[in-house]
Design a protein around this motif. Structure first.
Motif, PDB file in Angstrom:
ATOM      1  N   ALA A 141       6.345  17.600 -15.339  1.00  0.00           N
ATOM      2  CA  ALA A 141       5.399  16.543 -14.967  1.00  0.00           C
ATOM      3  C   ALA A 141       4.859  15.788 -16.169  1.00  0.00           C
ATOM      4  N   LYS A 142       4.729  16.458 -17.303  1.00  0.00           N
ATOM      5  CA  LYS A 142       4.223  15.803 -18.507  1.00  0.00           C
ATOM      6  C   LYS A 142       5.028  14.564 -18.862  1.00  0.00           C
ATOM      7  N   GLU A 143       6.326  14.609 -18.603  1.00  0.00           N
ATOM      8  CA  GLU A 143       7.225  13.541 -19.022  1.00  0.00           C
ATOM      9  C   GLU A 143       7.298  12.398 -18.012  1.00  0.00           C
ATOM     10  N   TYR A 144       6.565  12.513 -16.906  1.00  0.00           N
ATOM     11  CA  TYR A 144       6.668  11.528 -15.827  1.00  0.00           C
ATOM     12  C   TYR A 144       6.181  10.153 -16.270  1.00  0.00           C
ATOM     13  N   SER A 145       7.055   9.178 -16.153  1.00  0.00           N
ATOM     14  CA  SER A 145       6.717   7.780 -16.421  1.00  0.00           C
ATOM     15  C   SER A 145       7.572   6.935 -15.495  1.00  0.00           C
ATOM     16  N   LYS A 146       6.928   6.232 -14.583  1.00  0.00           N
ATOM     17  CA  LYS A 146       7.704   5.522 -13.569  1.00  0.00           C
ATOM     18  C   LYS A 146       7.051   4.201 -13.197  1.00  0.00           C
ATOM     19  N   VAL A 147       7.883   3.210 -12.948  1.00  0.00           N
ATOM     20  CA  VAL A 147       7.433   1.904 -12.470  1.00  0.00           C
ATOM     21  C   VAL A 147       7.696   1.826 -10.968  1.00  0.00           C
ATOM     22  N   GLY A 148       6.704   1.375 -10.228  1.00  0.00           N
ATOM     23  CA  GLY A 148       6.863   1.251  -8.787  1.00  0.00           C
ATOM     24  C   GLY A 148       5.670   0.553  -8.171  1.00  0.00           C
ATOM     25  N   VAL A 149       5.549   0.670  -6.865  1.00  0.00           N
ATOM     26  CA  VAL A 149       4.487  -0.021  -6.128  1.00  0.00           C
ATOM     27  C   VAL A 149       3.324   0.936  -5.867  1.00  0.00           C
ATOM     28  N   ALA A 150       2.119   0.458  -6.127  1.00  0.00           N
ATOM     29  CA  ALA A 150       0.901   1.218  -5.837  1.00  0.00           C
ATOM     30  C   ALA A 150       0.178   0.597  -4.654  1.00  0.00           C
ATOM     31  N   SER A 151      -0.443   1.440  -3.851  1.00  0.00           N
ATOM     32  CA  SER A 151      -1.333   0.991  -2.782  1.00  0.00           C
ATOM     33  C   SER A 151      -2.683   1.682  -3.015  1.00  0.00           C
ATOM     34  N   TYR A 152      -3.617   1.501  -2.076  1.00  0.00           N
ATOM     35  CA  TYR A 152      -4.902   2.175  -2.259  1.00  0.00           C
ATOM     36  C   TYR A 152      -5.484   2.608  -0.922  1.00  0.00           C
ATOM     37  N   TYR A 153      -6.387   3.590  -0.974  1.00  0.00           N
ATOM     38  CA  TYR A 153      -7.041   4.105   0.224  1.00  0.00           C
ATOM     39  C   TYR A 153      -7.999   3.064   0.793  1.00  0.00           C
ATOM     40  N   HIS A 154      -7.915   2.852   2.075  1.00  0.00           N
ATOM     41  CA  HIS A 154      -8.900   1.999   2.739  1.00  0.00           C
ATOM     42  C   HIS A 154     -10.247   2.716   2.750  1.00  0.00           C
ATOM     43  N   ARG A 155     -11.315   1.949   2.802  1.00  0.00           N
ATOM     44  CA  ARG A 155     -12.668   2.517   2.787  1.00  0.00           C
ATOM     45  C   ARG A 155     -12.893   3.516   3.935  1.00  0.00           C
ATOM     46  N   LYS A 156     -12.134   3.361   5.015  1.00  0.00           N
ATOM     47  CA  LYS A 156     -12.344   4.236   6.177  1.00  0.00           C
ATOM     48  C   LYS A 156     -12.020   5.704   5.870  1.00  0.00           C
ATOM     49  N   PHE A 157     -11.271   5.960   4.791  1.00  0.00           N
ATOM     50  CA  PHE A 157     -10.913   7.330   4.431  1.00  0.00           C
ATOM     51  C   PHE A 157     -12.022   8.040   3.638  1.00  0.00           C
ATOM     52  N   HIS A 158     -13.051   7.300   3.261  1.00  0.00           N
ATOM     53  CA  HIS A 158     -14.174   7.884   2.503  1.00  0.00           C
ATOM     54  C   HIS A 158     -14.773   9.028   3.309  1.00  0.00           C
ATOM     55  N   GLY A 159     -14.877  10.217   2.665  1.00  0.00           N
ATOM     56  CA  GLY A 159     -15.451  11.367   3.343  1.00  0.00           C
ATOM     57  C   GLY A 159     -14.446  12.286   3.995  1.00  0.00           C
ATOM     58  N   ARG A 160     -13.165  11.886   4.043  1.00  0.00           N
ATOM     59  CA  ARG A 160     -12.153  12.747   4.646  1.00  0.00           C
ATOM     60  C   ARG A 160     -11.612  13.726   3.602  1.00  0.00           C
ATOM     61  N   ARG A 161     -11.051  14.822   4.090  1.00  0.00           N
ATOM     62  CA  ARG A 161     -10.548  15.865   3.189  1.00  0.00           C
ATOM     63  C   ARG A 161      -9.168  15.494   2.655  1.00  0.00           C
ATOM     64  N   THR A 162      -8.946  15.753   1.367  1.00  0.00           N
ATOM     65  CA  THR A 162      -7.651  15.492   0.743  1.00  0.00           C
ATOM     66  C   THR A 162      -6.795  16.761   0.765  1.00  0.00           C
ATOM     67  N   SER A 163      -5.542  16.643   0.315  1.00  0.00           N
ATOM     68  CA  SER A 163      -4.629  17.790   0.297  1.00  0.00           C
ATOM     69  C   SER A 163      -5.125  18.914  -0.594  1.00  0.00           C
ATOM     70  N   SER A 164      -5.915  18.578  -1.614  1.00  0.00           N
ATOM     71  CA  SER A 164      -6.431  19.589  -2.539  1.00  0.00           C
ATOM     72  C   SER A 164      -7.623  20.351  -1.963  1.00  0.00           C
ATOM     73  N   GLY A 165      -8.151  19.867  -0.854  1.00  0.00           N
ATOM     74  CA  GLY A 165      -9.346  20.471  -0.268  1.00  0.00           C
ATOM     75  C   GLY A 165     -10.611  19.714  -0.605  1.00  0.00           C
ATOM     76  N   GLU A 166     -10.520  18.802  -1.590  1.00  0.00           N
ATOM     77  CA  GLU A 166     -11.680  17.991  -1.949  1.00  0.00           C
ATOM     78  C   GLU A 166     -11.939  16.926  -0.884  1.00  0.00           C
ATOM     79  N   ILE A 167     -13.175  16.439  -0.883  1.00  0.00           N
ATOM     80  CA  ILE A 167     -13.527  15.323  -0.011  1.00  0.00           C
ATOM     81  C   ILE A 167     -13.239  14.024  -0.766  1.00  0.00           C
ATOM     82  N   TYR A 168     -12.519  13.108  -0.122  1.00  0.00           N
ATOM     83  CA  TYR A 168     -12.219  11.830  -0.781  1.00  0.00           C
ATOM     84  C   TYR A 168     -13.494  11.007  -0.954  1.00  0.00           C
ATOM     85  N   ASN A 169     -13.706  10.559  -2.167  1.00  0.00           N
ATOM     86  CA  ASN A 169     -14.844   9.704  -2.493  1.00  0.00           C
ATOM     87  C   ASN A 169     -14.289   8.416  -3.076  1.00  0.00           C
TER      88      ASN A 169
END
Length: 287
Positions: free
Chosen positions: A67-95
């Protein structure tokens, strides 16, 4: 009776429990490197690769070394505001006000420098979720991270993602260190940046240096960057780095490095089918 701690207070408690003030957490990367983003404080875990399946497709998380060597060009998107407060895959709450991101294979609690290639604006994010699972996107940014690099109006944008790894001693290694080195504002900021080999030696001083054979593939002579990007999109590469370079008026794609000879052969066969008149080069090097 169960009491729910508000998201903002939870984030504040975690920040203080790590011995970092809210002001430091907000300004650390800006003060050190002139790049607003996540505080580079959490050690990247040395977890073994794990596989998971989403919508019938299996993804394998990368080991910290790869993973240290990861460098990639591609398309990024972003979380819509409606996801604020939902749980992420790590167990954290998305802020939506924290500099975090979702990636399919980079280790949870690793970091990355994300550059908007349209305006060269940068941010640093901590990976705390999995996704995005749209075939043409490589990272999903939190709202504040997307806003920092100017993605909100367009919704998506072409970015470069460069991994960062935090060692237990606080040193930073990975593909993104070259970018941080260009913007380092203090001696302390520069001294935290180390190359991968140096960092591995510090983590395991008595371990012999392994010499591995790696493979890299190149496709040359694309007349436009768009055509090169189309090739990468068609291949839908999840765990293989692909980078586009501009040389002598033409564009070329670099795939790799790959440590698996069989996988290299399979990728070469795929590329030969779609290469057309574009030259394809395979070369080997020692790590």
């Amino acid at each position: 009776m169960t009491f729910k701690t508000p998201v903002k207070l939870t984030a504040l408690f975690l920040t203080l429990s790590m011995g970092i003030s809210p002001v430091q957490a907000k300004n650390d990367t800006d003060k050190l490197y002139g790049i607003k983003g996540a505080n580079l404080s959490r050690t990247t875990p040395h977890n073994s690769p794990k596989s998971y399946t989403v919508r019938g497709k299996t993804y394998t998380t990368q080991s910290h070394t790869v993973a240290k060597e990861y460098s990639k060009v591609g398309v990024a998107s972003y979380y819509h505001r409606k996801f604020h407060g939902r749980r992420t895959s790590s167990g954290e709450i998305y802020n939506s006000n924290l500099y975090t991101a979702a990636h399919k294979t980079l280790p949870i609690n690793s970091y990355a420098v994300v550059t908007n290639l349209r305006n060269n604006r940068k941010t640093i994010v901590r990976i705390n979720d999995r996704g995005p699972f749209s075939y043409d996107r490589i990272i999903d940014l939190s709202y504040v991270a997307a806003k920092e690099i100017g993605l909100i109006a367009r919704g998506t944008g072409k970015v470069k993602v460069e991994a960062l790894h935090i060692a237990p001693n606080g040193n930073i290694s990975g593909a993104g260190t070259k970018t941080l080195a260009k913007y380092a504002k203090t001696k302390v900021a520069s001294e935290r940046l180390v190359n991968i080999e140096k960092n591995e030696k510090k983590d395991r001083p008595n371990a012999p240096k392994a010499v591995k054979e790696q493979y890299t593939l190149k496709m040359l002579n694309f007349p436009s960057e768009k055509q090169a990007n189309n090739i990468i999109t068609r291949l839908a590469l999840d765990n293989i780095n692909a980078e586009i370079n501009h040389r002598n008026g033409k564009y070329e794609i670099h795939f790799g490095p790959l440590e698996d000879k069989q996988r290299t052969t399979q990728l070469k066969a795929k590329l030969q089918k779609i290469a057309g008149e574009n030259p394809l080069i395979v070369y080997t090097h020692k790590n």
